[in-house]
Design a protein around this motif. Structure first.
Motif, PDB file in Angstrom:
ATOM      1  N   PHE A   1      95.184  57.243  -0.415  1.00 24.12           N
ATOM      2  CA  PHE A   1      95.019  57.862  -1.734  1.00 24.12           C
ATOM      3  C   PHE A   1      94.540  56.843  -2.760  1.00 24.12           C
ATOM      4  O   PHE A   1      93.581  57.094  -3.514  1.00 24.12           O
ATOM      5  N   VAL A   2      95.193  55.678  -2.796  1.00 22.67           N
ATOM      6  CA  VAL A   2      94.838  54.664  -3.787  1.00 22.67           C
ATOM      7  C   VAL A   2      93.413  54.155  -3.565  1.00 22.67           C
ATOM      8  O   VAL A   2      92.625  54.044  -4.513  1.00 22.67           O
ATOM      9  N   VAL A   3      93.072  53.856  -2.313  1.00 22.42           N
ATOM     10  CA  VAL A   3      91.734  53.334  -2.016  1.00 22.42           C
ATOM     11  C   VAL A   3      90.661  54.387  -2.300  1.00 22.42           C
ATOM     12  O   VAL A   3      89.607  54.076  -2.881  1.00 22.42           O
ATOM     13  N   SER A   4      90.918  55.626  -1.928  1.00 24.71           N
ATOM     14  CA  SER A   4      89.934  56.689  -2.155  1.00 24.71           C
ATOM     15  C   SER A   4      89.714  56.912  -3.646  1.00 24.71           C
ATOM     16  O   SER A   4      88.570  57.093  -4.099  1.00 24.71           O
ATOM     17  N   PHE A   5      90.785  56.894  -4.413  1.00 24.57           N
ATOM     18  CA  PHE A   5      90.659  57.075  -5.858  1.00 24.57           C
ATOM     19  C   PHE A   5      89.893  55.917  -6.472  1.00 24.57           C
ATOM     20  O   PHE A   5      89.009  56.101  -7.320  1.00 24.57           O
ATOM     21  N   HIS A   6      90.214  54.701  -6.030  1.00 31.40           N
ATOM     22  CA  HIS A   6      89.590  53.518  -6.613  1.00 31.40           C
ATOM     23  C   HIS A   6      88.122  53.374  -6.223  1.00 31.40           C
ATOM     24  O   HIS A   6      87.295  52.948  -7.038  1.00 31.40           O
ATOM     25  N   ALA A   7      87.785  53.748  -4.978  1.00 27.35           N
ATOM     26  CA  ALA A   7      86.449  53.458  -4.445  1.00 27.35           C
ATOM     27  C   ALA A   7      85.332  54.118  -5.231  1.00 27.35           C
ATOM     28  O   ALA A   7      84.217  53.581  -5.299  1.00 27.35           O
ATOM     29  N   ILE A   8      85.598  55.274  -5.831  1.00 29.21           N
ATOM     30  CA  ILE A   8      84.522  55.986  -6.521  1.00 29.21           C
ATOM     31  C   ILE A   8      84.078  55.274  -7.789  1.00 29.21           C
ATOM     32  O   ILE A   8      82.952  55.510  -8.272  1.00 29.21           O
ATOM     33  N   PHE A   9      84.905  54.383  -8.327  1.00 25.47           N
ATOM     34  CA  PHE A   9      84.532  53.703  -9.569  1.00 25.47           C
ATOM     35  C   PHE A   9      83.652  52.475  -9.321  1.00 25.47           C
ATOM     36  O   PHE A   9      82.585  52.359  -9.934  1.00 25.47           O
ATOM     37  N   PRO A  10      84.050  51.535  -8.432  1.00 31.33           N
ATOM     38  CA  PRO A  10      83.155  50.386  -8.185  1.00 31.33           C
ATOM     39  C   PRO A  10      81.792  50.778  -7.649  1.00 31.33           C
ATOM     40  O   PRO A  10      80.777  50.172  -8.015  1.00 31.33           O
ATOM     41  N   VAL A  11      81.735  51.801  -6.771  1.00 35.98           N
ATOM     42  CA  VAL A  11      80.438  52.166  -6.200  1.00 35.98           C
ATOM     43  C   VAL A  11      79.491  52.672  -7.282  1.00 35.98           C
ATOM     44  O   VAL A  11      78.254  52.564  -7.139  1.00 35.98           O
ATOM     45  N   PHE A  12      80.035  53.190  -8.367  1.00 34.42           N
ATOM     46  CA  PHE A  12      79.212  53.631  -9.489  1.00 34.42           C
ATOM     47  C   PHE A  12      78.878  52.466 -10.418  1.00 34.42           C
ATOM     48  O   PHE A  12      77.724  52.287 -10.826  1.00 34.42           O
ATOM     49  N   THR A  13      79.880  51.642 -10.751  1.00 40.45           N
ATOM     50  CA  THR A  13      79.640  50.567 -11.714  1.00 40.45           C
ATOM     51  C   THR A  13      78.714  49.492 -11.154  1.00 40.45           C
ATOM     52  O   THR A  13      77.977  48.855 -11.916  1.00 40.45           O
ATOM     53  N   ILE A  14      78.732  49.274  -9.844  1.00 33.56           N
ATOM     54  CA  ILE A  14      77.820  48.281  -9.267  1.00 33.56           C
ATOM     55  C   ILE A  14      76.369  48.700  -9.497  1.00 33.56           C
ATOM     56  O   ILE A  14      75.537  47.905  -9.966  1.00 33.56           O
ATOM     57  N   GLY A  15      76.060  49.949  -9.185  1.00 34.54           N
ATOM     58  CA  GLY A  15      74.706  50.435  -9.424  1.00 34.54           C
ATOM     59  C   GLY A  15      74.367  50.544 -10.895  1.00 34.54           C
ATOM     60  O   GLY A  15      73.252  50.207 -11.315  1.00 34.54           O
ATOM     61  N   LEU A  16      75.329  51.008 -11.698  1.00 36.79           N
ATOM     62  CA  LEU A  16      75.066  51.180 -13.127  1.00 36.79           C
ATOM     63  C   LEU A  16      74.866  49.845 -13.823  1.00 36.79           C
ATOM     64  O   LEU A  16      74.034  49.733 -14.738  1.00 36.79           O
ATOM     65  N   ALA A  17      75.612  48.814 -13.430  1.00 40.10           N
ATOM     66  CA  ALA A  17      75.444  47.493 -14.047  1.00 40.10           C
ATOM     67  C   ALA A  17      74.035  46.958 -13.820  1.00 40.10           C
ATOM     68  O   ALA A  17      73.425  46.374 -14.725  1.00 40.10           O
ATOM     69  N   SER A  18      73.504  47.153 -12.622  1.00 39.87           N
ATOM     70  CA  SER A  18      72.133  46.715 -12.347  1.00 39.87           C
ATOM     71  C   SER A  18      71.127  47.515 -13.164  1.00 39.87           C
ATOM     72  O   SER A  18      70.129  46.970 -13.659  1.00 39.87           O
ATOM     73  N   TYR A  19      71.390  48.812 -13.306  1.00 40.31           N
ATOM     74  CA  TYR A  19      70.501  49.660 -14.114  1.00 40.31           C
ATOM     75  C   TYR A  19      70.490  49.206 -15.570  1.00 40.31           C
ATOM     76  O   TYR A  19      69.427  49.130 -16.205  1.00 40.31           O
ATOM     77  N   ILE A  20      71.663  48.885 -16.102  1.00 40.24           N
ATOM     78  CA  ILE A  20      71.751  48.408 -17.491  1.00 40.24           C
ATOM     79  C   ILE A  20      70.995  47.097 -17.645  1.00 40.24           C
ATOM     80  O   ILE A  20      70.295  46.879 -18.652  1.00 40.24           O
ATOM     81  N   ALA A  21      71.115  46.198 -16.654  1.00 42.74           N
ATOM     82  CA  ALA A  21      70.393  44.932 -16.725  1.00 42.74           C
ATOM     83  C   ALA A  21      68.881  45.159 -16.734  1.00 42.74           C
ATOM     84  O   ALA A  21      68.141  44.476 -17.463  1.00 42.74           O
TER      85      ALA A  21
END
Length: 476
Positions: free
Chosen positions: A15-35
């Motif tokens: 439960f904890v890993v599944s809940f957490h995983a959806i955030f880094p997978v988005f922020t990694i791509g979004l951070a590159s897009y912002i750059a």
């Protein structure tokens, strides 16, 4: 009914890993897009790029905060619920997780404040550099986390002495046999997630006629990226599958629902796996296709689940269906990319209402694909924590009771529900406001306290009507 601490600990960590995983997978791509947006704005001086960057930085601030809060407790679970595992693997996992904090988290923390609040306080070049450093930090973080997880999947560079893993080669342990494929697979998944979310939000704004010029640019960028990244993910996934076949054949057998080792194995499009009877019901498949995909030969031999004892077989139904959902969503992503290319002539991609609606729906699809992909990876590894060496039953904390595990599981569910509700509320406020003018942003700088979520500042409550520029000027 007696509570099983092992089962509850597995559910809690899942439960904890599944809940957490959806955030880094988005922020990694979004951070590159912002750059990239910051770089385009710095090079061209076009305020549209900076407006897009400012908006998506607000979204990044909220999602990044949710990721930090949801992920901070994961390391504690190793000690509370899996102490035998922690003691046995500490010589490798301890340093690797520390490297992640030192090299990635510190880097992100140092430059995140500049990215969020430094728009009009530092030179444009410094702000661009901060965006690049934040994006770099997210990839460094994923590097160490995936190195740790891949080592658990395909352990290497160690020797086992009295039940404790001792590292004999750090290069072999970190760059273990499956690491490169997992790292590339997750990196592409992050870009796809960021692309589809940005495309979906941009489509939502275009359907409402808001900030048309900026959202057309954002949508165009995302469709180009999807067109190339989605097929690339298919190729990387194929290499990843071949690597898994070599090192984790039982997992591949569960993915394919294949019980008997044989050649000319069909690719099952539909089946109901029956683990009790060790067979499938209602099979619908393409003859020999699984053999072709996995071995690149029509008559290639695919391993069967019956090659291992039942107690070493993973939960087949979960792995089987999770894999098909993931592949199905990946196929839809490729279709969306090709459709966007077909509609690009004459700018029909932002004029076709049906296509914009499809993009809105597809903005959720990457998260489902990531979760089902993790289900395949982690559930397919069962019953092992360190594959083939240390199983789940021997890894759990000996003194842990079912009551303790149930209490913490309920606590995590309650806390995470609150975190998710608050995060969605802030995100909805940010999305409702949209791309504010830079003039508006400057007005709000003075009243912002220096905390990350204040980067998502909204000058009025969600649900109120957004004031028009004319109304603002009249008020002045």
């Amino acid at each position: 009914m007696e509570l099983d601490p092992l089962l509850l600990s597995r559910i809690q960590f899942a439960f904890v890993v599944s809940f957490h995983a959806i955030f880094p997978v988005f922020t990694i791509g979004l951070a590159s897009y912002i750059a990239v947006l910051e770089g385009l704005g710095f090079k061209t001086g076009n305020p549209v790029w900076l407006k897009l960057s400012t908006f998506w930085t607000k979204v990044f601030a909220v999602v990044f905060g949710m990721g930090v809060v949801s992920g901070i407790v994961m390391s504690f679970q190793f000690g509370t619920n899996w102490s035998n595992f922690s003691q046995a693997t500490a010589n490798f996992l301890g340093p690797v997780l520390s490297y992640e904090v030192i090299t990635a988290f510190f880097l992100e923390a140092a430059f995140l404040g500049v990215l969020l609040f430094g728009r009009n306080k530092v030179p444009a070049g410094v702000h661009l550099f901060a965006a690049i450093m934040v994006a770099t930090g997210t990839f460094i973080s994923s590097f160490w986390i995936l190195a740790a997880n891949s080592w658990m999947q395909t352990p290497a560079g160690f020797e086992l002495i009295d039940g404790v893993f001792h590292v004999t080669s750090w290069s072999e342990a970190i760059f273990n046999p499956s690491f490169q494929y997992r790292f590339m697979h997750m990196g592409l998944a992050s870009f796809l997630t960021g692309s589809f979310v940005v495309a979906g939000v941009s489509a939502w704004y275009l359907l409402r006629g808001r900030e048309v010029e900026a959202n057309r640019k954002a949508l165009s960028m995302c469709l180009w990226l999807i067109l190339f990244i989605a097929p690339a993910q298919l190729v990387v996934g194929d290499f990843h599958g071949l690597n898994t076949l070599e090192h984790q054949p039982t997992k591949v057998a569960a993915m394919e629902g294949n019980w008997e080792t044989s050649s000319n194995v069909p690719l099952l499009l539909f089946a109901i796996p029956d683990q009790e009877a060790q067979t499938n019901h209602f099979e619908i498949g393409i003859p020999s296709m699984a053999s072709l995909i996995l071995t690149h030969e029509w008559d290639g031999v695919v391993p069967g689940l019956k090659d291992v004892p039942r107690e070493e077989q993973p939960p087949v139904a979960i792995v089987f269906w999770s894999f098909r959902i993931m592949v199905g969503i990946g196929t839809l992503m490729i279709i969306v990319g090709l459709t966007g290319l077909a509609l690009r002539r004459g700018g029909r991609y932002f004029q076709s209402t049906w296509f914009l609606q499809v993009l809105r729906v597809m903005s959720i699809a990457p998260f489902v694909a990531v979760l089902t992909g993790w289900f395949v990876t982690e559930v397919g590894r069962a019953p092992w924590l360190v594959y083939g060496i240390m199983d789940q039953a021997s890894s759990v904390t000996p003194s842990l009771t079912g009551g303790m595990a149930l209490f913490t599981l309920i606590g995590y569910i309650v806390v995470y529900a609150a975190v998710f509700s608050a995060g969605v509320y802030y995100l909805m406020r940010v999305l409702y406001v949209g791309l504010e003018d830079q003039h508006d942003e400057e007005e709000h700088e003075a009243e912002r306290p220096a905390r990350p979520l204040s980067a998502a500042h909204v000058p009025f409550e969600y649900g109120e009507e957004k004031p028009t520029n004319a109304a603002k000027q009249g008020g002045h």
